[in-house]
Design a protein around this motif. Structure first.
Motif, PDB file in Angstrom:
ATOM      1  N   SER A 409     -24.497  34.208 -55.494  1.00 18.29           N
ATOM      2  CA  SER A 409     -24.321  34.580 -56.902  1.00 18.29           C
ATOM      3  C   SER A 409     -24.890  33.531 -57.843  1.00 18.29           C
ATOM      4  CB  SER A 409     -22.833  34.770 -57.210  1.00 18.29           C
ATOM      5  OG  SER A 409     -22.308  35.832 -56.459  1.00 18.29           O
ATOM      6  N   CYS A 418     -23.701  40.005 -64.449  1.00 14.08           N
ATOM      7  CA  CYS A 418     -23.207  40.199 -63.079  1.00 14.08           C
ATOM      8  C   CYS A 418     -22.821  41.665 -62.906  1.00 14.08           C
ATOM      9  CB  CYS A 418     -21.988  39.315 -62.815  1.00 14.08           C
ATOM     10  SG  CYS A 418     -22.362  37.551 -62.910  1.00 14.08           S
ATOM     11  N   HIS A 419     -23.216  42.243 -61.788  1.00 12.86           N
ATOM     12  CA  HIS A 419     -22.906  43.647 -61.541  1.00 12.86           C
ATOM     13  C   HIS A 419     -21.555  43.803 -60.846  1.00 12.86           C
ATOM     14  CE1 HIS A 419     -26.810  45.032 -62.878  1.00 12.86           C
ATOM     15  NE2 HIS A 419     -27.374  44.086 -62.159  1.00 12.86           N
ATOM     16  N   GLN A 423     -21.798  39.363 -55.826  1.00 13.25           N
ATOM     17  CA  GLN A 423     -23.191  39.811 -55.791  1.00 13.25           C
ATOM     18  C   GLN A 423     -24.095  38.710 -55.242  1.00 13.25           C
ATOM     19  OE1 GLN A 423     -24.829  40.444 -59.669  1.00 13.25           O
ATOM     20  NE2 GLN A 423     -24.557  38.350 -60.319  1.00 13.25           N
ATOM     21  N   ASP A 424     -25.277  39.104 -54.804  1.00 12.00           N
ATOM     22  CA  ASP A 424     -26.280  38.143 -54.387  1.00 12.00           C
ATOM     23  C   ASP A 424     -27.470  38.260 -55.337  1.00 12.00           C
ATOM     24  OD1 ASP A 424     -27.179  36.403 -51.783  1.00 12.00           O
ATOM     25  OD2 ASP A 424     -28.871  37.382 -52.773  1.00 12.00           O
ATOM     26  N   CYS A 425     -27.948  37.122 -55.844  1.00 11.46           N
ATOM     27  CA  CYS A 425     -28.983  37.116 -56.891  1.00 11.46           C
ATOM     28  C   CYS A 425     -30.379  36.786 -56.360  1.00 11.46           C
ATOM     29  CB  CYS A 425     -28.603  36.126 -57.987  1.00 11.46           C
ATOM     30  SG  CYS A 425     -27.143  36.647 -58.915  1.00 11.46           S
ATOM     31  N   CYS A 428     -32.628  39.348 -58.101  1.00 10.70           N
ATOM     32  CA  CYS A 428     -32.368  39.762 -59.475  1.00 10.70           C
ATOM     33  C   CYS A 428     -33.654  40.326 -60.093  1.00 10.70           C
ATOM     34  CB  CYS A 428     -31.870  38.585 -60.318  1.00 10.70           C
ATOM     35  SG  CYS A 428     -30.081  38.576 -60.501  1.00 10.70           S
ATOM     36  N   GLU A 460     -26.963  48.358 -58.550  1.00  8.94           N
ATOM     37  CA  GLU A 460     -26.415  47.144 -57.955  1.00  8.94           C
ATOM     38  C   GLU A 460     -26.820  46.985 -56.493  1.00  8.94           C
ATOM     39  OE1 GLU A 460     -23.930  47.662 -55.509  1.00  8.94           O
ATOM     40  OE2 GLU A 460     -24.007  49.814 -55.829  1.00  8.94           O
ATOM     41  N   HIS A 463     -28.273  43.780 -55.039  1.00  9.86           N
ATOM     42  CA  HIS A 463     -27.367  42.633 -55.114  1.00  9.86           C
ATOM     43  C   HIS A 463     -26.386  42.621 -53.932  1.00  9.86           C
ATOM     44  CE1 HIS A 463     -28.573  41.349 -59.151  1.00  9.86           C
ATOM     45  NE2 HIS A 463     -28.684  42.634 -59.443  1.00  9.86           N
ATOM     46  N   ARG A 464     -26.427  43.656 -53.095  1.00 11.10           N
ATOM     47  CA  ARG A 464     -25.531  43.690 -51.945  1.00 11.10           C
ATOM     48  C   ARG A 464     -26.053  42.745 -50.861  1.00 11.10           C
ATOM     49  NH1 ARG A 464     -24.902  50.223 -51.034  1.00 11.10           N
ATOM     50  NH2 ARG A 464     -24.202  50.755 -53.170  1.00 11.10           N
TER      51      ARG A 464
END
Length: 497
Positions: A409, A418-419, A423-425, A428, A460, A463-464
């Motif tokens: 994140s 942030c979703h 989350q993983d950025c 992005c 989103e 971002h998983r």
């Protein structure tokens, strides 16, 4: 300069002067970006978007006829008294102005220089509110004046102590570049205050005909020897190539300035054309100028609404240009201006105006079709810039992920909120943009300029963590290219949609 290079016999402070960068922008950018001059839209010059009076038969003005008439005098020196011009300028201005209040000028810059030469000496203090037209400072510095800056917002309540030490103060009304207009009573109070402290008020009303002529102050000059007004015809009539304007002062002050100006400063063409324009039926409230003001108001409102977007803060204006704060935008004024020019649309980089830094642009109000082109070009430039930044960030993140794995994140992300928690950025800046697949949560939304654009706000998926792992397994191995992106979509997204 080497030891053997002789010094120039000029005032030393002039050695550091730079030439004016104004004018010729269409040709310069045509050459720079290989765009035909006819295809460049100049929204950097604040000219009347209604066009010249010669385009409207109801004005009764035919340019070819006026040019032929002027050229008949080509073999004569002009009559330096300019009797017809002064008569026409007085009639155009109204408000009790007489021909002996008028000083003919070859455009704004010459008039500024004339007054400065007659008033300012070396070391004299000249007050200049910031930001404003840069020529005030340039012309006074040529004469060795000391410039003292004040803020535009301090003008109505400027202290007597500040005025007491100054020889002259320049006030642009409406102001260039902000478009703000002091009303008549504010000008009257300022003029009276300046007179009490023996400070000359130079009031530049170059745009008053395109703003609100009822707020003009010409009737206040007689009896006030410390008040001078400048008018420019090139802005109102959209003919900057023919240099013409005039000054307005008390009869005593005007006589001195008229005697001191350069002889024959209006050539036969400028004299003939400007006199005809000033004699147009209705003067400052002619049908042509009233139609111009109506167009400007309608198009200014349209542009204000459309420019009021993320990162853009347009300032309320009274005239045919809008001052826009872009301090929260992704690009500075110089980069944005250059990118716009590369697409054939010129806007004004306001970094040359005092205190504006690189946080402001000025956009001229044009016709609806031209305004749409300005807005479309801004969107195009923003999209291109965003794609460049996204590609750069994507490659940076992939390089980091190749050695460190997923980035996790980034709660301080400047680009997207942030979703969801956890989350993983890493992505992005999505390599699939625009995927145009609404199953991801992305969607088509209405654009501020009309039409639809693709929005990732509610997507989103990238971002998983598990999706990021599958994307990385392809992209870190094969690199980021068209084929690998297709493969990553198939493996990470296609199996989950």
């Amino acid at each position: 300069m080497t030891e053997n290079t002789p010094s120039l016999p000029v005032k030393e402070h002039l050695l550091k002067f730079e030439p004016s960068a104004h004018g010729g922008l269409i040709r310069k950018n045509s050459q720079k970006y290989a765009i035909p001059e006819s295809e460049i839209l100049d929204a950097s010059a604040s000219l009347n978007p209604f066009g010249t009076p010669f385009e409207y038969p109801y004005t009764g003005l035919v340019l070819r006829t006026l040019l032929d008439k002027g050229l008949q005098k080509m073999e004569q020196y002009p009559d330096n008294r300019y009797l017809e011009f002064k008569e026409a300028a007085a009639k155009f201005t109204g408000m009790g102005i007489r021909p002996d209040n008028i000083i003919p000028g070859n455009g704004s810059t010459e008039i500024i220089r004339l007054v400065a030469e007659c008033v300012v000496g070396k070391g004299d203090i000249v007050l200049i509110p910031q930001p404003t037209f840069s020529e005030y400072e340039v012309q006074c510095r040529v004469l060795g004046a000391t410039i003292k800056y004040i803020r535009q917002e301090d003008l109505p309540d400027i202290s007597g102590d500040i005025l007491e030490e100054a020889k002259m103060i320049f006030v642009c009304n409406p102001n260039n570049p902000t478009g703000k207009l002091l009303n008549r009573e504010q000008v009257r109070e300022l003029a009276q205050k300046c007179a009490r402290h023996h400070t000359i008020l130079f009031l530049d009303e170059a745009f008053i005909e395109l703003a609100d002529p009822s707020q003009g102050a010409a009737d206040m000059v007689e009896g006030n020897e410390y008040f001078f007004i400048q008018r420019s015809l090139t802005k109102a009539f959209a003919i900057p190539g023919i240099r013409m304007g005039f000054g307005i002062a008390s009869s005593r002050f005007a006589k001195v300035l008229d005697n001191a100006r350069l002889s024959w400063n209006l050539g036969c063409i400028a004299d003939t054309v400007s006199t005809a324009l000033l004699n147009m039926e209705g003067g400052i409230n002619s049908k042509y100028l009233m139609d111009s003001r109506d167009l400007i108001k309608a198009e200014r409102d349209y542009l204000m609404e459309k420019l009021n977007r993320r990162g853009f803060k347009p300032t309320e204006s009274t005239v045919n240009y809008i001052y826009v704060d872009i301090s929260e935008f992704s690009m500075d004024s110089t980069e944005l201006t250059e990118r716009m020019a590369a697409h054939g649309v010129l806007i004004r980089d306001c970094s040359s105006f005092q205190e504006s830094g690189k946080d402001h642009i000025r956009v001229a109000v044009r016709t609806r079709e031209e305004n749409k082109r300005i807005l479309d070009t801004i969107r195009k430039v923003v999209s291109e810039w965003g794609s460049e930044q996204a590609e750069s960030m994507l490659h940076d993140n992939l390089a980091k992920a190749a050695t460190c794995g997923r980035l996790g994140s980034n709660l301080e992300c400047d680009y997207y909120p942030c979703h969801f928690l956890g989350q993983d950025c890493t992505f992005c800046f999505c390599p699939f943009y625009p995927c145009n697949d609404e199953r991801t949560g992305g969607q088509w939304i209405e654009s501020s300029g009309g039409g639809k654009v693709w929005s990732c706000l509610y997507c989103e998926m990238v971002h998983r963590p598990e999706v990021v792992d599958d994307m990385l397994s392809v992209l870190t191995k094969e690199g980021c290219n068209k084929e690998s992106v297709k493969e990553a979509w198939k493996k990470a997204m296609g199996t989950r949609l």
